[in-house]
Design a protein around this motif. Sequence first.
Motif, mmCIF file in Angstrom:
data_model
loop_
_atom_site.group_PDB
_atom_site.id
_atom_site.type_symbol
_atom_site.label_atom_id
_atom_site.label_comp_id
_atom_site.label_asym_id
_atom_site.label_seq_id
_atom_site.Cartn_x
_atom_site.Cartn_y
_atom_site.Cartn_z
ATOM 1 N N MET A 43 -6.892 4.233 -0.363
ATOM 2 C CA MET A 43 -6.108 2.706 -0.690
ATOM 3 C C MET A 43 -4.644 2.975 -0.762
ATOM 4 O O MET A 43 -3.753 2.269 -0.555
ATOM 5 C CB MET A 43 -6.494 2.021 -1.903
ATOM 6 C CG MET A 43 -7.803 1.468 -1.880
ATOM 7 S SD MET A 43 -8.359 0.498 -3.311
ATOM 8 C CE MET A 43 -8.737 1.876 -4.495
ATOM 9 N N SER A 44 -4.064 4.354 -1.119
ATOM 10 C CA SER A 44 -2.678 4.636 -1.229
ATOM 11 C C SER A 44 -2.160 5.035 0.143
ATOM 12 O O SER A 44 -1.187 5.437 0.153
ATOM 13 C CB SER A 44 -2.566 5.600 -2.348
ATOM 14 O OG SER A 44 -3.012 7.079 -1.824
ATOM 15 N N GLY A 45 -3.149 5.089 1.101
ATOM 16 C CA GLY A 45 -2.707 5.610 2.460
ATOM 17 C C GLY A 45 -2.570 7.024 2.765
ATOM 18 O O GLY A 45 -1.714 7.466 3.719
ATOM 19 N N ARG B 132 0.744 -1.074 0.062
ATOM 20 C CA ARG B 132 0.072 -0.053 -0.033
ATOM 21 C C ARG B 132 0.860 1.164 0.134
ATOM 22 O O ARG B 132 0.382 2.219 -0.835
ATOM 23 C CB ARG B 132 -0.876 -0.234 1.248
ATOM 24 C CG ARG B 132 -1.759 1.170 1.242
ATOM 25 C CD ARG B 132 -2.420 1.166 2.831
ATOM 26 N NE ARG B 132 -3.533 2.169 2.930
ATOM 27 C CZ ARG B 132 -4.115 2.309 4.118
ATOM 28 N NH1 ARG B 132 -3.910 1.718 5.019
ATOM 29 N NH2 ARG B 132 -5.067 3.467 4.263
ATOM 30 N N ASP B 133 1.714 1.405 0.841
ATOM 31 C CA ASP B 133 2.704 2.521 0.920
ATOM 32 C C ASP B 133 3.672 2.729 -0.291
ATOM 33 O O ASP B 133 4.160 3.810 -0.544
ATOM 34 C CB ASP B 133 3.784 2.242 2.185
ATOM 35 C CG ASP B 133 2.863 2.390 3.373
ATOM 36 O OD1 ASP B 133 1.570 3.156 3.329
ATOM 37 O OD2 ASP B 133 3.112 1.797 4.370
ATOM 38 N N ASP B 134 3.516 1.928 -1.294
ATOM 39 C CA ASP B 134 4.169 2.404 -2.491
ATOM 40 C C ASP B 134 3.199 2.485 -3.672
ATOM 41 O O ASP B 134 4.011 2.834 -4.867
ATOM 42 C CB ASP B 134 5.275 1.006 -3.035
ATOM 43 C CG ASP B 134 6.436 0.817 -2.046
ATOM 44 O OD1 ASP B 134 6.732 1.774 -1.715
ATOM 45 O OD2 ASP B 134 6.970 -0.456 -1.951
ATOM 46 N N ALA C 125 5.861 6.261 0.544
ATOM 47 C CA ALA C 125 5.718 7.687 0.871
ATOM 48 C C ALA C 125 4.039 7.976 0.683
ATOM 49 O O ALA C 125 3.494 7.262 -0.251
ATOM 50 C CB ALA C 125 6.230 8.578 -0.165
ATOM 51 N N SER C 126 3.520 8.735 1.558
ATOM 52 C CA SER C 126 2.257 9.291 1.566
ATOM 53 C C SER C 126 2.031 10.927 1.237
ATOM 54 O O SER C 126 2.807 11.539 1.195
ATOM 55 C CB SER C 126 1.665 8.696 2.729
ATOM 56 O OG SER C 126 0.124 8.958 2.856
ATOM 57 N N ILE C 127 0.703 11.112 1.275
ATOM 58 C CA ILE C 127 0.344 12.316 0.769
ATOM 59 C C ILE C 127 -0.766 12.866 2.151
ATOM 60 O O ILE C 127 -1.341 12.153 2.578
ATOM 61 C CB ILE C 127 -0.152 12.631 -0.290
ATOM 62 C CG1 ILE C 127 -1.319 11.830 -0.499
ATOM 63 C CG2 ILE C 127 0.830 12.461 -1.527
ATOM 64 C CD1 ILE C 127 -2.306 12.059 -1.844
ATOM 65 N N MET C 128 -0.708 14.125 2.262
ATOM 66 C CA MET C 128 -1.695 14.983 3.355
ATOM 67 C C MET C 128 -2.709 15.596 2.362
ATOM 68 O O MET C 128 -2.543 16.076 1.637
ATOM 69 C CB MET C 128 -1.003 15.692 4.091
ATOM 70 C CG MET C 128 -1.945 16.436 5.138
ATOM 71 S SD MET C 128 -1.260 17.504 6.419
ATOM 72 C CE MET C 128 -0.065 16.419 7.261
#
Length: 354
Positions: free
Chosen positions: A144-146, A65-67, A125-128
């Motif tokens: 789903m991408s966290g 998920r985190d990729d 990496a994730s986003i806010m």
Amino acid sequence: MSFLFACLIKPLAYLSLPILLARYIHDASPAGRYYVRVGIYLGCLSLVSTAGVFIAAGMSLIGRRDDVNFVVARCFYALASRALDIHVEIEGEEHLQEARPALMVSNHQSMLDVLFLARSFPRQASIMAKKELQWSPLGPWMYMSGAVFIDRGNHARAQRSLEAAGEEIKRRGVFLHIFPEGTRHMQEAPGLLPFKKGAFNLAVQAQIPVVPVVFENYWRGYRSGVLGTGTFKVRVLPPIPTAGLSKDDVADLTTRVRDTMLEALRDISVPVPAEVKADEPLAKTGLPAKEEVPSEASKSAEQVVPVPSAEPSEGSSSEAASPDLHRSRTLKEGSEYGAETDDEGNVLIGRTGA
């Protein structure tokens, strides 16, 4: 043969019509070229965003998920950079491997930032994003991408959301990306708006480093009416630690990060023409671009004309007495260059205005 024509050749003929029309508009005028290229950019963005839902679903099932953001970002860069002949070179990419979890901050110029971010976005990496985007068409992909959602309904809830976000990225061991300017800002001379402190509060509370990622000022290649080609730079700066810092240090941290990024931005950006540099300080203060040389008569007059008092007269304000002072205050309070626009979300898929 007629069956083959109906199944293959005829649909291709229909598809060729909009392509030929776009080509004609592209070659007809500079404005046509601009709008066709913007359309290509947005088309690539829409296509990859749609595919991102399926990529996110598949990678979530296999525990990656985190990729998701890394894969979707690289897909978008591969497609859009080739379609538009715009390429991004990165300096200091190794710094993205030195610290994780970390807060990743970038300067925010326009919708083209998505292309720069797509090239520099690291693995895990994730986003806010603001909480309301959970219910938008992008919501399923972002979930789903966290993505880390922030409730900005009021200050107390926003503060709790930031604290929870810091704990979550520490637990997951990922980067969290944000635009600390909070709004887009672009003009010919490279510069930054004042940074908002929320992201740095998060970094201090979570005791995670800040990794500045500076996008070159690309005004020369993209602005209203112009979307050209070329190669642009991104510089990743060394992580700035927050270990041992407290809430009282947030303001100094914010200033330090901004100053470091501004120095790098001016260093990697194409130099501004000399005449623009000469006019910039005057433009900031509201003074005329060229100062007239006083004549002998005016010099004599200056010697006998009394200097007005600095105190405003009764019934008038200081701003009315000194319009230049009022203008400089307005610019200082608004932004470094007096130009800014609203931007509601710090998300990978940003708004589509220039």
